[in-house]
Structures are given as C-alpha cells and as structure tokens.
Write a protein that holds these residues in place. Structure first.
Motif, PDB file in Angstrom:
ATOM      1  N   GLY A  44     -36.059  14.954  30.261  1.00 14.05           N
ATOM      2  CA  GLY A  44     -37.197  14.051  30.278  1.00 14.05           C
ATOM      3  C   GLY A  44     -37.083  13.173  31.504  1.00 14.05           C
ATOM      4  N   ASN A  45     -36.244  12.146  31.391  1.00 15.32           N
ATOM      5  CA  ASN A  45     -36.050  11.232  32.511  1.00 15.32           C
ATOM      6  C   ASN A  45     -34.980  11.682  33.497  1.00 15.32           C
ATOM      7  N   PHE A  46     -34.450  12.871  33.320  1.00 16.63           N
ATOM      8  CA  PHE A  46     -33.517  13.481  34.271  1.00 16.63           C
ATOM      9  C   PHE A  46     -32.136  12.814  34.261  1.00 16.63           C
ATOM     10  N   GLY A  47     -31.828  12.002  33.228  1.00 18.26           N
ATOM     11  CA  GLY A  47     -30.512  11.377  33.181  1.00 18.26           C
ATOM     12  C   GLY A  47     -29.434  12.383  32.812  1.00 18.26           C
ATOM     13  N   ASN A  48     -29.702  13.147  31.766  1.00 21.86           N
ATOM     14  CA  ASN A  48     -28.712  14.073  31.252  1.00 21.86           C
ATOM     15  C   ASN A  48     -28.337  15.121  32.300  1.00 21.86           C
ATOM     16  N   PHE A  90     -28.072  12.865  21.441  1.00 21.76           N
ATOM     17  CA  PHE A  90     -26.997  12.799  22.447  1.00 21.76           C
ATOM     18  C   PHE A  90     -26.880  11.422  23.088  1.00 21.76           C
ATOM     19  N   LYS A  91     -27.912  10.592  22.956  1.00 19.21           N
ATOM     20  CA  LYS A  91     -27.863   9.280  23.608  1.00 19.21           C
ATOM     21  C   LYS A  91     -26.707   8.428  23.102  1.00 19.21           C
ATOM     22  N   THR A 144     -29.481  18.240  22.090  1.00 21.08           N
ATOM     23  CA  THR A 144     -29.746  16.826  22.339  1.00 21.08           C
ATOM     24  C   THR A 144     -30.105  16.025  21.092  1.00 21.08           C
ATOM     25  N   ASP A 190     -35.528   7.679  19.968  1.00 21.84           N
ATOM     26  CA  ASP A 190     -34.101   7.904  20.136  1.00 21.84           C
ATOM     27  C   ASP A 190     -33.352   6.784  20.864  1.00 21.84           C
TER      28      ASP A 190
HETATM   29  C1  LIG Z   1     -33.630  11.298  25.683  1.00 21.79           C
HETATM   30  C2  LIG Z   1     -33.754  12.683  25.161  1.00 21.79           C
HETATM   31  C3  LIG Z   1     -33.963  13.797  26.019  1.00 21.79           C
HETATM   32  C4  LIG Z   1     -34.191  13.644  27.500  1.00 21.79           C
HETATM   33  O1  LIG Z   1     -33.034  13.263  28.200  1.00 21.79           O
HETATM   34  P1  LIG Z   1     -33.128  12.695  29.693  1.00 21.79           P
HETATM   35  O2  LIG Z   1     -31.771  12.192  30.002  1.00 21.79           O
HETATM   36  O3  LIG Z   1     -34.168  11.613  29.665  1.00 21.79           O
HETATM   37  O4  LIG Z   1     -33.534  13.837  30.579  1.00 21.79           O
HETATM   38  C5  LIG Z   1     -33.989  15.061  25.450  1.00 21.79           C
HETATM   39  N1  LIG Z   1     -33.834  15.241  24.127  1.00 21.79           N
HETATM   40  C6  LIG Z   1     -33.624  14.202  23.274  1.00 21.79           C
HETATM   41  C7  LIG Z   1     -33.480  14.472  21.827  1.00 21.79           C
HETATM   42  C8  LIG Z   1     -33.573  12.893  23.754  1.00 21.79           C
HETATM   43  O5  LIG Z   1     -33.380  11.863  22.907  1.00 21.79           O
END
Ligand SMILES: *Cc1c(COP(=O)(O)O)cnc(C)c1O
Length: 481
Positions: A267-271, A122-123, A428, A154
């Motif tokens: 993870g980092n709470f961005g999404n 998703f990045k 994601t 990722d």
């Molecule tokens: C980066 C990532 C996450 C975590 O997203 P955050 O925005 O850091 O919470 C989850 N799943 C995948 C596959 C990612 O690449």
C-alpha cells in the motif's frame, strides 16, 4: 550511523533524533547515509545467531548496524522484551508455512507468518518495537508525547496495542464511525487503558486524516500538547521490518549461496521498502515483487515508469482495504535510491512537481530500467474476484486460510514464479480481521484465535464526535491538562 533526507537537506542526524520526528525539515524522508554491507562471513554469522538464539537476537544484530546512540545492552534488552513468543504466538516469531499439495515434495510458495502479534496484522512487528523504543527514549529525555493518528483499521489498533500502558505516551486515535469491521472496532474500543483514547468521527477516513493534518498544522497547539505520530514513514518502523526478511531468508534456504524472492502485498510501500533495504545490505534476494489491489499506483509505476497519484474519487474501496491508497507515502525512499541518491531531482519530482501535476514520468530516464535490472523489482495487481478465487484455491489445494491482502500477494506471486528460486509471500493479516470476504469466498467463518473469543461483547470505551477539528482539539486538551 547518520541519517539524511531524501530531499538533499544538509543536516545529518542520529537515530534517536529521528525516532520521534516525522518528516525531515525539507519534507523529505530519512534514510541512512549508507547501507551497511554484509559479506559472506557476516551473513553466516547472522544465520548462526538466528538458528541458535532466535528472532530477538537477530533483530538486535541487524538493528545495531543502524543504531549507535542507544547502549548495546539497552538495545538488546528492548529487542528481547519486544519479540517474545508470549506476544507473537510462536518461538520462531515469523515461521514459514509451506503451501504444498499432499504427496508433493516441493512447496509452490512459502507464506511468512507476520500476523500473530496482538492485532493480527504484520504492523505489530514494527509497532511493538516502536512502543518500547518510544518509552525508552522519552524516559531518557524526561519528555512525554501525545500520538495523534487516523486509522481505517490496522494501523490504529497496532499503535494502541503497542503503546497501551507505556509511560510518557498517550494515544488519540480517530477512525470513521461505524466503518471498520466489527472485529476491528472490538479490538480497538475494548482497550480500557488510561493512556488510550478512541475518537469515532462521524465521517469517512479522509475526514479523520484531514483533522489530524489540521491539528498538526497548528504549530502552537502541536508544541504545547507535544503531538507526534507513528505513521509508516517513521524510519524505526521500516528498520524493524528489515529483520523479518533475514529470518524469512534463513528459513527458506540452507546456504547463503541460494537466492529467494519475496512478494509483498503493498500500500504505502513501507513493507517492501524494508525488503529493498535488506537487499541493499547484501541479503541474497532475487526479486522483490510488489502486489497491489485495484489501487495500482505502484504496479503502474513499475510497468511504465509513470507515477500517477490518484484523487479521492479514483481511490477504490476494496476488500483488501489496508492497501487502498492513493499515493504511497514511503515510495520516495526507493525513488531516491533509484535516482542514485540525487536529492535535487527527488525534491523536484516529489515536492512541488507532484503537488502541481499529480504525477511524474521516469520512463525516458535511463535510471528507470534499473528498478528491475539492478534493484530486482517486479509487480502485479489483483482484483476482488482474484482475491475470492485465490482464497478458495489456497484453501482447497493446501488447506490454508489466507486473508484478502495476503491473497493479493499469492495471486501476484503465482505469476512471478521461477524454477529453483523459492518464493516467499508475506502474510500481512489473518483472515478473521476481514471475515465478510472470507465468508463470501468460502461460505464459512474464518478461524478465530482463542484469545479473541467473544471480544465483540467486551465493554467498550469510545467517544463519538462530529468531524470538527475544534472538538478533537478540545478532547485532547481535556485529557492532557
Ligand atoms: C498496512 C497493510 C498493508 C500495506 O503495507 P505497506 O507497508 O503500507 O505497503 C498490507 N496489508 C495489510 C493487512 C496491512 O495492514
């Protein structure tokens, strides 16, 4: 629209000023002074834009509420150039996939497909826009930028695919030598663009991150070589992610009177923070469910009010590695809102407090209860055996193959279902990126999108080097001078 720091600094900045910046001068994160409010008429209008003109037009409408220092026509063109079916695989860009058993009329869950961009995570949704915004703004200023980063998979590939061939930008990406999946290595190292440089560091991910920090702390070097970053605290990345909450909502509902919940592998709470922003704007989101893996810093906070950063030794290496974090770098944004935008307290608990104690405790603060009651947050966690079970179950019941991170989301979503409120899980990444665990769960290789056939055999360009900051600096110098 002006932007402020979560730590109370008096400066107010415009979008393009913070676009190329990382942290605010006081170490805080940037947020808009206020969230634009959408009433029934505006929501109806956005739904129509989505239905009649699609994702790029929706993105333009949402972004233009936050960006007033790029001419509207230019911003529109940047959105159109970014969100095309050629780049994201389908005309819908983020289609919803119902998880429905044969013969049943209602889906148990809806997966929002965010991972059909160039690097299959998703990045890409945000990074592709960032690449175009950077190129635009650097050209306008007549400047150049060298992006230095560390990746365990990722982020690095998403950044490289977004910046490849862009004028005014070079990427220097460090990654731990031999530790990414073969597919991820092939994705990154087969890029032969002149402005993309991969450095495989003999060490672990933390060594890479330490090197990046050391280079960034050398202010003279940083200025001379115009070093910048694209990490997830960048407001533009978060803003780009707000758009797909709207697109997911419009697809899951017929009318703006309905509510939808989202579960987000975090993870980092961005999404999930982007989901919070969409909800604050008035998008009818019922709950935002934070799903973590064994690295459950965030789940612990939402359950207890205690935020406890983990040390390196306490950070688990899991089969959903992109969620293996010890602290959540975007979390400060939400806490700032939770504390009624009290910058003094935010500065206290995230600044010196967190550095000294490694934790803070809001359990006795009456504002903590608002996380669930007012802001709609819930949470849950998942483990390796949960992931295997969920991947098996989703494949057997619905015929859909999901990746390990999405599996964390599905597992936690299933524990938070409510009748009559559709639950959307953000997908994601695609399973091909984490093939070993899929083989473990299903006894077969994941499907591979045709454009990635045989990438492991392509020629590679990567520089292997010792974990030494001077070698990295010398490498950057050599490619800039
Ligand atoms: C980066 C990532 C996450 C975590 O997203 P955050 O925005 O850091 O919470 C989850 N799943 C995948 C596959 C990612 O690449």
């Amino acid at each position: 629209m002006r932007y402020l720091s979560t730590r109370g600094h008096a400066d107010r900045k415009q979008f393009c000023e913070i676009l190329l910046e990382g942290l605010a001068p006081d170490g805080g994160l940037y947020l808009p002074e206020r969230y634009p409010q959408l009433g029934p008429a505006e929501l109806q209008n956005l739904r129509q834009v989505w239905q009649s003109q699609g994702y790029a037009a929706l993105a333009f409408e949402v972004l233009s509420l936050y960006i007033d220092d790029i001419p509207r026509d230019d911003l529109k063109a940047l959105c159109q150039k970014t969100y095309t079916s050629a780049v994201f695989g389908t005309p819908e860009i983020v289609p919803l996939k119902p998880l429905k058993r044969a013969g049943q009329s209602q889906a148990e869950l809806l997966l929002e497909a965010l991972s059909n961009g160039p690097t299959l995570a998703f990045k890409d949704m945000a990074m592709q826009l960032l690449g175009n915004l950077f190129e635009y703004e650097l050209a306008r200023r007549g400047e150049t930028l060298n992006i230095l980063g560390a990746t365990s998979g990722d982020t690095g590939s998403a950044a490289e695919y977004a910046m490849r061939g862009k004028k005014g930008v070079r990427v220097f990406m460090t990654s731990p030598h031999g530790r990414m999946s073969p597919f991820q290595q092939a994705q990154m190292f087969s890029l032969l663009d002149e402005n993309i440089h991969n450095m495989a560091i003999e060490g672990v991910f933390d060594d890479c991150q330490d090197i990046v920090k050391a280079v960034s702390n050398d202010l003279a070097f940083k200025q001379r070589y115009k070093i910048g970053t694209v990490n997830s605290i960048n407001w533009a990345r978060l803003l780009a992610q707000v758009v797909y909450y709207f697109a997911g909502y419009f697809q899951a509902t017929q009318s703006d009177l309905q509510k939808v919940s989202f579960t987000v592998p975090s993870g980092n709470f961005g999404n999930v923070c982007a989901g919070h922003v969409a909800r604050m704007m008035g998008l009818p989101i019922d709950r935002l469910v934070v799903a973590t893996n064994e690295n459950d810093v965030l789940d612990e906070f939402f359950r207890t009010g205690v935020y406890r950063v983990r040390g390196t030794a306490d950070t688990h290496e899991t089969s959903s590695p992109s969620m293996d974090i010890s602290k959540a770098s975007n979390f400060e944004r939400f806490v700032f809102d939770l504390l009624d935008r009290d910058g003094v307290t935010t500065k206290e608990i995230f600044g010196a407090g967190l550095q000294q104690k490694g934790c803070f405790d809001l359990s006795a603060d009456p504002r903590f209860a608002k996380a669930a009651a007012v802001f709609g947050f819930e949470s849950g966690r998942s483990t390796h055996s949960d992931r295997l079970k969920t991947i098996q179950q989703v494949y057997a019941n619905y015929g859909v193959m999901i990746d390990t991170h999405t599996a964390d989301g599905v597992k936690v979503a299933q524990e938070h279902l409510k009748p009559d409120v559709p639950m959307v899980v953000l997908e994601t990444a695609l399973p091909i990126k984490f093939a070993a665990t899929i083989v473990q769960a299903l006894g077969r290789q994941p499907d591979r999108p045709p454009q990635f056939e045989g990438i492991e055999a392509l020629p590679k360009r990567v520089h292997v080097m010792k974990a030494d900051v001077n070698l990295v600096k010398a490498f950057i110098q050599q490619h800039c001078d």
